[in-house]
Design a protein around this motif. Structure first.
Motif, PDB file in Angstrom:
ATOM      1  N   ASN A   1      49.561  38.238  54.645  1.00  0.00           N
ATOM      2  CA  ASN A   1      48.871  37.323  55.708  1.00  0.00           C
ATOM      3  C   ASN A   1      47.703  38.033  56.609  1.00  0.00           C
ATOM      4  O   ASN A   1      47.483  37.550  57.600  1.00  0.00           O
ATOM      5  N   ALA A   2      47.342  39.207  55.832  1.00  0.00           N
ATOM      6  CA  ALA A   2      46.385  39.966  56.641  1.00  0.00           C
ATOM      7  C   ALA A   2      45.016  39.357  56.385  1.00  0.00           C
ATOM      8  O   ALA A   2      44.740  38.597  55.181  1.00  0.00           O
ATOM      9  N   ASP A   3      44.201  39.322  57.297  1.00  0.00           N
ATOM     10  CA  ASP A   3      42.842  38.562  57.243  1.00  0.00           C
ATOM     11  C   ASP A   3      41.876  39.250  57.156  1.00  0.00           C
ATOM     12  O   ASP A   3      40.652  38.883  57.240  1.00  0.00           O
ATOM     13  N   ASP A   4      42.036  40.789  57.068  1.00  0.00           N
ATOM     14  CA  ASP A   4      40.831  41.393  56.805  1.00  0.00           C
ATOM     15  C   ASP A   4      41.275  42.835  55.718  1.00  0.00           C
ATOM     16  O   ASP A   4      41.001  43.769  55.935  1.00  0.00           O
ATOM     17  N   ASP A   5      41.796  42.050  54.402  1.00  0.00           N
ATOM     18  CA  ASP A   5      41.962  43.002  53.568  1.00  0.00           C
ATOM     19  C   ASP A   5      40.947  42.933  52.718  1.00  0.00           C
ATOM     20  O   ASP A   5      39.927  42.414  52.819  1.00  0.00           O
ATOM     21  N   VAL A   6      40.943  43.819  51.682  1.00  0.00           N
ATOM     22  CA  VAL A   6      39.866  44.072  50.670  1.00  0.00           C
ATOM     23  C   VAL A   6      40.584  44.337  49.233  1.00  0.00           C
ATOM     24  O   VAL A   6      41.726  44.808  49.207  1.00  0.00           O
TER      25      VAL A   6
ATOM     26  N   ASN B   1      43.093  43.922  39.609  1.00  0.00           N
ATOM     27  CA  ASN B   1      42.767  43.991  40.871  1.00  0.00           C
ATOM     28  C   ASN B   1      43.573  44.552  41.697  1.00  0.00           C
ATOM     29  O   ASN B   1      44.886  44.801  41.513  1.00  0.00           O
ATOM     30  N   ILE B   2      43.113  45.521  42.806  1.00  0.00           N
ATOM     31  CA  ILE B   2      43.918  46.392  43.398  1.00  0.00           C
ATOM     32  C   ILE B   2      43.450  45.872  44.764  1.00  0.00           C
ATOM     33  O   ILE B   2      42.320  45.715  45.343  1.00  0.00           O
ATOM     34  N   CYS B   3      44.698  45.574  45.818  1.00  0.00           N
ATOM     35  CA  CYS B   3      44.298  44.899  46.992  1.00  0.00           C
ATOM     36  C   CYS B   3      45.033  45.909  47.920  1.00  0.00           C
ATOM     37  O   CYS B   3      46.201  46.241  47.943  1.00  0.00           O
TER      38      CYS B   3
ATOM     39  N   ALA C   1      48.574  46.443  46.836  1.00  0.00           N
ATOM     40  CA  ALA C   1      49.210  45.704  45.495  1.00  0.00           C
ATOM     41  C   ALA C   1      48.313  46.083  44.517  1.00  0.00           C
ATOM     42  O   ALA C   1      46.989  45.942  44.532  1.00  0.00           O
ATOM     43  N   ILE C   2      48.806  45.967  43.006  1.00  0.00           N
ATOM     44  CA  ILE C   2      48.027  45.815  41.980  1.00  0.00           C
ATOM     45  C   ILE C   2      48.306  44.488  41.268  1.00  0.00           C
ATOM     46  O   ILE C   2      49.373  44.298  40.825  1.00  0.00           O
ATOM     47  N   VAL C   3      47.472  43.867  41.087  1.00  0.00           N
ATOM     48  CA  VAL C   3      47.604  42.599  40.236  1.00  0.00           C
ATOM     49  C   VAL C   3      46.846  42.484  39.045  1.00  0.00           C
ATOM     50  O   VAL C   3      45.642  42.763  38.793  1.00  0.00           O
ATOM     51  N   VAL C   4      47.413  42.519  37.692  1.00  0.00           N
ATOM     52  CA  VAL C   4      47.025  42.609  36.576  1.00  0.00           C
ATOM     53  C   VAL C   4      47.133  41.298  35.847  1.00  0.00           C
ATOM     54  O   VAL C   4      48.071  40.355  35.932  1.00  0.00           O
ATOM     55  N   ALA C   5      45.848  40.637  35.603  1.00  0.00           N
ATOM     56  CA  ALA C   5      45.879  39.174  35.229  1.00  0.00           C
ATOM     57  C   ALA C   5      44.912  39.176  34.008  1.00  0.00           C
ATOM     58  O   ALA C   5      43.909  39.338  33.897  1.00  0.00           O
TER      59      ALA C   5
END
Lengths: 166, 124
Positions: A50-55, A70-72, A157-161
């Motif tokens: 729910n963070a609104d200033d992530d990258v 993707n690394i968030c 987090a790392i998201v692999v798509a």
């Protein structure tokens, strides 16, 4: 075509190993994944931050596998990474933080590609977006997989798509 | 001792320059791609070492190495890159790279490689 279990496992192990190596070597931190999310729906509402200033740093992959890694990071993780990597002290998402996060993506995905040497893969230059994991959307034929990490008191987090060619 | 540091990432240049500052380096000249690097390198310009990334816009690291070697310069060149595919590494060595460092690296590894590839300061 969605990834088979073996391929998905190999890719996630590669991404996890690479992320750990980058943090260990570049800033002397040990990262431990604290979990995966709902495997049926990795980006379901219950799993979204729910963070609104992530990258997020997005690196496209093409070849035998296609999609993105993707690394968030939440903003404090991004600041911490920039501080540890190049002694850059700030509490704003300036260009140096963006560049440091881009370099994180470059090294992590480069290391992932190296671990998946049996696949013919090409990676793009990293793109950094001012949005967190909750903003990531993928085509319906791709089933993303995600690993979450604690980075000091922050999160990453790392998201692999990826989908398989053919 | 004068080093030409070539990487399109300002962050990576900063990391490497920090390591160089703890060695016997008098001057580090930075370039963001092969074209800028060649301009800075000129006819050798007193450089004792070239450190270069591979993947860069305009002119990549391999092309830079080829340009320096085809002009007859023997300056040591170390490539610092995420590129580890065997055929690519062979290409770099054939082009005239003296040593190779894979990203990510820790400070000890970088300094060990630099110490190996840099001319001995006592002999200079």
């Amino acid at each position: 075509m969605a990834l088979c279990i073996d391929t998905e496992t190999a890719v996630m192990e590669a991404a996890n190993g690479s992320l750990g190596e980058v943090f260990e070597m570049m800033v002397g931190e040990s990262l431990t994944p604290f979990g995966t999310c709902d495997s049926q729906n990795p980006l379901s509402e219950s799993n979204k931050g729910n963070a609104d200033d992530d990258v997020s740093v997005v690196v496209a992959i093409s070849g035998d596998l296609n999609g993105s890694v993707n690394i968030c990071l939440d903003k404090d993780s991004a600041f911490r990474w920039a501080r540890q990597l190049i002694d850059h002290e700030t509490d704003t998402m300036d260009q140096t933080v963006v560049d440091a996060v881009g370099e994180l993506g470059n090294m992590v995905v480069g290391g992932t590609k190296r671990r998946l040497a049996s696949y013919n893969l090409t990676m793009s230059l990293p793109s950094v977006v001012r949005a967190g994991v909750e903003c990531l959307e993928f085509p319906s034929h791709i089933k993303p997989a995600r690993l979450d990490y604690q980075y000091d008191e922050h999160r990453l987090a790392i998201v692999v798509a990826l989908s398989k060619q053919g | 001792m004068k080093v030409l540091l070539v990487d399109d990432s300002g962050v990576m240049r900063k990391i490497i320059a920090r390591s160089l500052s703890s060695l016997w380096i008098d001057e580090v000249v930075e370039a963001g791609d092969g074209v800028e690097a060649l301009k800075a390198f000129g006819d050798g310009n007193g450089f004792d070492l070239v450190l270069t990334d591979w993947n860069m816009p305009n002119m990549n690291g391999l092309e830079l190495v080829q340009a320096i070697r085809s002009a007859g310069h023997k300056v040591p060149i170390m490539m610092i890159t995420t590129e580890t595919e065997k055929t690519q590494v062979v290409k770099a060595i054939q082009a005239g790279v003296n040593d190779y460092l894979v990203k990510p690296f820790d400070q000890d590894m970088l300094q060990m490689k630099l110490t190996r590839v840099l001319p001995n300061p006592e002999a200079v």
